[in-house]
Design a protein around this motif. Structure first.
Motif, short mmCIF file in Angstrom:
data_model
loop_
_atom_site.label_atom_id
_atom_site.label_comp_id
_atom_site.label_asym_id
_atom_site.label_seq_id
_atom_site.Cartn_x
_atom_site.Cartn_y
_atom_site.Cartn_z
N VAL A 50 0.83 -1.06 -0.02
CA VAL A 50 -0.11 -0.11 -0.01
C VAL A 50 0.90 1.11 -0.18
O VAL A 50 1.92 1.30 0.63
CB VAL A 50 -0.86 0.00 1.17
CG1 VAL A 50 -1.74 1.27 1.58
CG2 VAL A 50 -1.82 -1.38 1.25
N LEU A 51 0.49 2.06 -0.86
CA LEU A 51 1.33 3.51 -1.00
C LEU A 51 0.22 4.45 -0.49
O LEU A 51 -1.13 4.59 -0.80
CB LEU A 51 1.57 3.87 -2.24
CG LEU A 51 2.77 3.23 -2.86
CD1 LEU A 51 2.98 3.63 -4.34
CD2 LEU A 51 4.24 3.30 -2.01
N LEU A 52 0.85 5.46 0.45
CA LEU A 52 0.00 6.32 1.10
C LEU A 52 0.73 7.75 1.20
O LEU A 52 1.84 8.00 1.76
CB LEU A 52 -0.41 5.91 2.46
CG LEU A 52 -1.27 6.92 3.42
CD1 LEU A 52 -2.42 7.25 3.01
CD2 LEU A 52 -1.07 6.47 4.93
N PRO A 53 0.26 8.85 0.39
CA PRO A 53 0.67 9.89 0.39
C PRO A 53 0.66 10.59 1.91
O PRO A 53 -0.38 10.51 2.44
CB PRO A 53 -0.10 10.88 -0.45
CG PRO A 53 -1.03 9.81 -1.41
CD PRO A 53 -1.27 8.41 -0.61
N THR A 54 1.77 11.22 2.25
CA THR A 54 1.89 11.57 3.69
C THR A 54 1.73 12.97 4.01
O THR A 54 1.26 13.80 4.72
CB THR A 54 2.85 11.00 4.46
OG1 THR A 54 4.02 11.26 3.73
CG2 THR A 54 2.53 9.45 4.69
N ARG A 55 2.67 13.97 2.82
CA ARG A 55 2.90 15.27 2.90
C ARG A 55 3.24 15.60 1.47
O ARG A 55 3.63 14.66 0.74
CB ARG A 55 3.59 15.71 3.80
CG ARG A 55 5.20 15.08 3.82
CD ARG A 55 5.80 15.64 5.25
NE ARG A 55 7.22 14.87 5.06
CZ ARG A 55 7.45 13.70 5.38
NH1 ARG A 55 6.62 13.02 5.94
NH2 ARG A 55 8.94 13.43 5.39
N PRO A 56 3.26 17.00 0.84
CA PRO A 56 3.66 17.24 -0.32
C PRO A 56 4.79 16.61 -0.77
O PRO A 56 5.99 16.75 0.07
CB PRO A 56 3.58 18.70 -0.21
CG PRO A 56 2.84 19.10 0.91
CD PRO A 56 2.82 18.12 2.09
N GLY A 57 4.83 15.84 -1.71
CA GLY A 57 6.21 15.37 -2.51
C GLY A 57 6.51 14.17 -1.90
O GLY A 57 7.51 13.34 -2.11
N THR A 58 5.65 13.63 -0.74
CA THR A 58 6.15 12.48 0.07
C THR A 58 5.04 11.29 -0.08
O THR A 58 3.91 11.79 0.09
CB THR A 58 6.72 12.86 1.18
OG1 THR A 58 7.81 13.64 1.27
CG2 THR A 58 7.31 11.45 2.22
N VAL A 59 5.64 10.10 -0.32
CA VAL A 59 4.66 8.99 -0.20
C VAL A 59 5.27 7.91 0.57
O VAL A 59 6.44 7.69 0.66
CB VAL A 59 4.08 8.48 -1.59
CG1 VAL A 59 5.38 7.98 -2.36
CG2 VAL A 59 3.11 7.44 -1.68
N GLU A 60 4.60 7.08 1.60
CA GLU A 60 5.07 6.20 2.27
C GLU A 60 4.49 4.71 1.80
O GLU A 60 3.29 4.49 1.45
CB GLU A 60 4.62 6.32 3.61
CG GLU A 60 5.08 5.31 4.67
CD GLU A 60 4.82 5.62 6.02
OE1 GLU A 60 5.28 4.73 6.92
OE2 GLU A 60 4.39 6.78 6.47
N LEU A 61 5.41 3.73 1.80
CA LEU A 61 5.03 2.34 1.84
C LEU A 61 4.58 2.02 3.13
O LEU A 61 5.26 1.65 3.81
CB LEU A 61 6.34 1.42 1.19
CG LEU A 61 6.22 0.11 1.07
CD1 LEU A 61 5.09 -0.34 0.10
CD2 LEU A 61 7.55 -0.41 0.28
N VAL A 62 3.25 1.73 3.35
CA VAL A 62 2.88 1.55 4.86
C VAL A 62 2.57 0.05 4.89
O VAL A 62 2.62 -0.31 6.11
CB VAL A 62 1.66 2.40 4.88
CG1 VAL A 62 1.76 3.78 5.02
CG2 VAL A 62 0.50 2.15 4.07
N ASN A 63 2.71 -0.65 3.91
CA ASN A 63 2.35 -2.19 4.31
C ASN A 63 3.01 -2.84 3.21
O ASN A 63 2.55 -2.41 1.87
CB ASN A 63 1.01 -2.38 4.68
CG ASN A 63 0.55 -3.92 5.10
OD1 ASN A 63 1.33 -4.69 4.59
ND2 ASN A 63 -0.04 -3.72 5.93
N ILE A 64 3.75 -3.88 3.30
CA ILE A 64 4.15 -4.69 2.30
C ILE A 64 4.47 -6.12 2.81
O ILE A 64 4.76 -6.28 4.01
CB ILE A 64 5.56 -4.32 1.81
CG1 ILE A 64 6.12 -5.34 0.43
CG2 ILE A 64 6.59 -4.27 2.64
CD1 ILE A 64 7.05 -5.02 -0.42
N ALA A 65 3.55 -7.37 2.31
CA ALA A 65 3.44 -8.37 2.98
C ALA A 65 3.65 -9.52 1.71
O ALA A 65 3.07 -9.24 0.31
CB ALA A 65 2.21 -8.60 3.55
N VAL A 66 4.29 -10.49 1.97
CA VAL A 66 4.13 -11.75 0.93
C VAL A 66 3.79 -12.96 1.70
O VAL A 66 4.26 -13.33 2.89
CB VAL A 66 5.71 -11.83 0.62
CG1 VAL A 66 5.88 -13.01 -0.26
CG2 VAL A 66 6.18 -10.58 -0.29
#
Length: 159
Positions: A50-66
């Motif tokens: 899941v990619l989540l924009p957090t503030r201008p110019g920044t996005v966070e990879l908030v969850n990655i699972a396999v």
């Protein structure tokens, strides 16, 4: 392996997301606000992020699972690199990720993909999760923050 963004009418693989984050409430909150991508192989979902924009110019990879049976085969790396490309395509300047101090494999993976450690949120998991999380025999207390600069690095021509 095929990686694609989920559409609004597709079910989010909650069971898989909960492998990386045990709080259903927290996962449901950021999934609503972010973009969810799945890796599919052999007709089934094998990974998710899941990619989540957090503030201008920044996005966070908030969850990655396999899925456990696909771990150690490069699926996680492909998902991280796909997330990097998606963030670049969306013109973000920085991609961030946070993981537990006890997540030894994830810390190695992110650094192999070019992320650098930015800081530590002390006691993040102790304060935000009701049950203790133990991973690799280590109590997960702190959130280790990493980031990746998505801007092309120019040549330093000096002053």
């Amino acid at each position: 392996m095929d990686i694609k963004e989920l559409t609004e009418d597709e079910l989010v693989p909650m069971n898989l997301l909960l492998l990386a984050d045990p709080s259903k409430q927290i996962v449901e909150e950021y999934v609503k606000r972010g973009r969810c991508f799945t890796a599919q192989e052999g007709g089934g979902v094998t990974g998710v992020y899941v990619l989540l924009p957090t503030r201008p110019g920044t996005v966070e990879l908030v969850n990655i699972a396999v899925l456990e049976e696909y771990q150690g085969q490069g699926t996680g790396r492909e998902l991280v690199l796909h997330a990097v490309n998606e963030a670049k395509k969306a013109a973000f300047k920085t991609l961030e990720v946070g993981t537990g101090n006890s997540s030894i494999g994830q810390l190695a993976l992110y650094q192999k993909c070019g992320f650098r450690i930015d800081g530590v949120d002390r006691d993040y998991f102790v304060k935000n999760y009701p049950e203790p999380i133990v991973e690799n025999g280590i109590l997960c207390r702190d959130m280790v923050r990493l980031s990746l600069d998505l801007q092309p690095q120019g040549v330093n021509k000096g002053l």
